[in-house]
Design an enzyme around this catalytic site. Sequence first.
Site, PDB file in Angstrom:
ATOM      1  N   GLU A  40      66.727 -27.521   4.701  1.00 33.16           N
ATOM      2  CA  GLU A  40      66.586 -28.312   5.934  1.00 33.16           C
ATOM      3  C   GLU A  40      65.171 -28.868   6.092  1.00 33.16           C
ATOM      4  O   GLU A  40      64.993 -29.982   6.595  1.00 33.16           O
ATOM      5  CB  GLU A  40      66.989 -27.456   7.144  1.00 33.16           C
ATOM      6  CG  GLU A  40      68.478 -27.106   7.097  1.00 33.16           C
ATOM      7  CD  GLU A  40      68.958 -26.285   8.286  1.00 33.16           C
ATOM      8  OE1 GLU A  40      68.123 -25.890   9.138  1.00 33.16           O
ATOM      9  OE2 GLU A  40      70.175 -26.058   8.369  1.00 33.16           O
ATOM     10  N   ASN A  56      73.073 -27.771  23.039  1.00 28.39           N
ATOM     11  CA  ASN A  56      72.395 -26.477  23.183  1.00 28.39           C
ATOM     12  C   ASN A  56      70.901 -26.545  22.856  1.00 28.39           C
ATOM     13  O   ASN A  56      70.318 -25.551  22.421  1.00 28.39           O
ATOM     14  CB  ASN A  56      73.123 -25.394  22.377  1.00 28.39           C
ATOM     15  CG  ASN A  56      73.113 -25.658  20.892  1.00 28.39           C
ATOM     16  OD1 ASN A  56      72.660 -26.710  20.435  1.00 28.39           O
ATOM     17  ND2 ASN A  56      73.595 -24.707  20.117  1.00 28.39           N
ATOM     18  N   LYS A  79      67.024 -30.993  20.119  1.00 26.66           N
ATOM     19  CA  LYS A  79      68.184 -31.888  20.038  1.00 26.66           C
ATOM     20  C   LYS A  79      68.129 -32.982  21.121  1.00 26.66           C
ATOM     21  O   LYS A  79      67.366 -32.887  22.077  1.00 26.66           O
ATOM     22  CB  LYS A  79      69.465 -31.055  20.169  1.00 26.66           C
ATOM     23  CG  LYS A  79      69.668 -30.091  18.987  1.00 26.66           C
ATOM     24  CD  LYS A  79      71.018 -29.405  19.110  1.00 26.66           C
ATOM     25  CE  LYS A  79      71.242 -28.470  17.936  1.00 26.66           C
ATOM     26  NZ  LYS A  79      72.578 -27.831  18.011  1.00 26.66           N
ATOM     27  N   TYR A  96      74.651 -31.634   8.794  1.00 32.03           N
ATOM     28  CA  TYR A  96      75.617 -30.626   9.245  1.00 32.03           C
ATOM     29  C   TYR A  96      76.836 -30.544   8.334  1.00 32.03           C
ATOM     30  O   TYR A  96      77.905 -30.118   8.776  1.00 32.03           O
ATOM     31  CB  TYR A  96      76.048 -30.928  10.681  1.00 32.03           C
ATOM     32  CG  TYR A  96      75.063 -30.461  11.736  1.00 32.03           C
ATOM     33  CD1 TYR A  96      74.767 -29.106  11.878  1.00 32.03           C
ATOM     34  CD2 TYR A  96      74.451 -31.349  12.597  1.00 32.03           C
ATOM     35  CE1 TYR A  96      73.882 -28.658  12.850  1.00 32.03           C
ATOM     36  CE2 TYR A  96      73.559 -30.912  13.574  1.00 32.03           C
ATOM     37  CZ  TYR A  96      73.284 -29.555  13.682  1.00 32.03           C
ATOM     38  OH  TYR A  96      72.412 -29.103  14.650  1.00 32.03           O
ATOM     39  N   HIS A 145      68.166 -26.565  17.401  1.00 29.61           N
ATOM     40  CA  HIS A 145      68.749 -26.036  16.160  1.00 29.61           C
ATOM     41  C   HIS A 145      67.687 -25.213  15.451  1.00 29.61           C
ATOM     42  O   HIS A 145      66.501 -25.542  15.511  1.00 29.61           O
ATOM     43  CB  HIS A 145      69.174 -27.190  15.240  1.00 29.61           C
ATOM     44  CG  HIS A 145      69.505 -26.738  13.845  1.00 29.61           C
ATOM     45  ND1 HIS A 145      70.731 -26.206  13.517  1.00 29.61           N
ATOM     46  CD2 HIS A 145      68.746 -26.681  12.715  1.00 29.61           C
ATOM     47  CE1 HIS A 145      70.713 -25.873  12.226  1.00 29.61           C
ATOM     48  NE2 HIS A 145      69.521 -26.142  11.730  1.00 29.61           N
TER      49      HIS A 145
HETATM   50  P1  CMP Z   1      73.451 -25.487  15.676  1.00 26.22           P
HETATM   51  O1  CMP Z   1      72.754 -24.179  15.691  1.00 26.22           O
HETATM   52  O2  CMP Z   1      72.649 -26.709  15.487  1.00 26.22           O
HETATM   53  O3  CMP Z   1      74.588 -25.450  14.541  1.00 26.22           O
HETATM   54  C1  CMP Z   1      75.778 -26.199  14.622  1.00 26.22           C
HETATM   55  C2  CMP Z   1      75.961 -26.847  15.946  1.00 26.22           C
HETATM   56  O4  CMP Z   1      77.282 -27.189  16.249  1.00 26.22           O
HETATM   57  C3  CMP Z   1      75.584 -25.866  17.052  1.00 26.22           C
HETATM   58  O5  CMP Z   1      74.220 -25.627  17.069  1.00 26.22           O
HETATM   59  C4  CMP Z   1      76.167 -26.564  18.261  1.00 26.22           C
HETATM   60  O6  CMP Z   1      75.386 -27.679  18.681  1.00 26.22           O
HETATM   61  C5  CMP Z   1      77.452 -27.079  17.654  1.00 26.22           C
HETATM   62  N1  CMP Z   1      78.567 -26.144  17.885  1.00 26.22           N
HETATM   63  C6  CMP Z   1      78.747 -24.937  17.367  1.00 26.22           C
HETATM   64  N2  CMP Z   1      79.910 -24.385  17.789  1.00 26.22           N
HETATM   65  C7  CMP Z   1      80.455 -25.290  18.604  1.00 26.22           C
HETATM   66  C8  CMP Z   1      81.649 -25.326  19.343  1.00 26.22           C
HETATM   67  N3  CMP Z   1      82.527 -24.302  19.340  1.00 26.22           N
HETATM   68  N4  CMP Z   1      81.907 -26.419  20.056  1.00 26.22           N
HETATM   69  C9  CMP Z   1      81.044 -27.452  20.068  1.00 26.22           C
HETATM   70  N5  CMP Z   1      79.886 -27.477  19.367  1.00 26.22           N
HETATM   71  C10 CMP Z   1      79.595 -26.406  18.651  1.00 26.22           C
END
Ligand code: CMP
Length: 143
Positions: free
Chosen positions: A130, A116, A13, A53, A119
């Site tokens: 995807e 984070n 990311k 998403y 993904h």
């Molecule tokens: P990802 O695994 O890419 O799937 C959805 C994404 O949304 C997740 O990783 C985070 O980057 C984001 N995400 C999921 N939960 C939250 C949350 N509670 N607050 C902010 N971002 C979130």
Amino acid sequence: MNKNETDTLAIVKPDAFGSGKAGRIIAHLEGAGFRVVAATVKHLTRPEAQAFYAVHRERPFFDSLVDFMTSGPCMPMLLRRENAVPELRRAIGATDPAEAEDGTVRALYAESKERNAIHASDSPENAEIEISFFFAGTDRLSG
Ligand code: CMP
């Protein structure tokens, strides 16, 4: 392609790509047995991030997630190994780095629950969707 191998999608990311962590994350995943079958660097548009998403569009964090995912380039990768989908989920750890097991990609490199680092597809069915999103037309038998 070994008959037991399967494919999944990962995205390094914008937080991790922009702060120079892509190489370490790829090395970590190669060390966990994954092969990079295809990769690209892409700055997602808002419509692309919203489409990728779409499953989260009703969530309160959706607009912020789209802001983040369009804030800079990211690195989608098609990864291959045995049991690729669950093994990649295991290797990257929980969504929130505070909850991610020691030694996982998110424990090592993620900043927050949103920023984070990586993904990963959450099911074989979503992996195919995807992978097609970024790598439609890629020769899946090569590598
Ligand atoms: P990802 O695994 O890419 O799937 C959805 C994404 O949304 C997740 O990783 C985070 O980057 C984001 N995400 C999921 N939960 C939250 C949350 N509670 N607050 C902010 N971002 C979130």
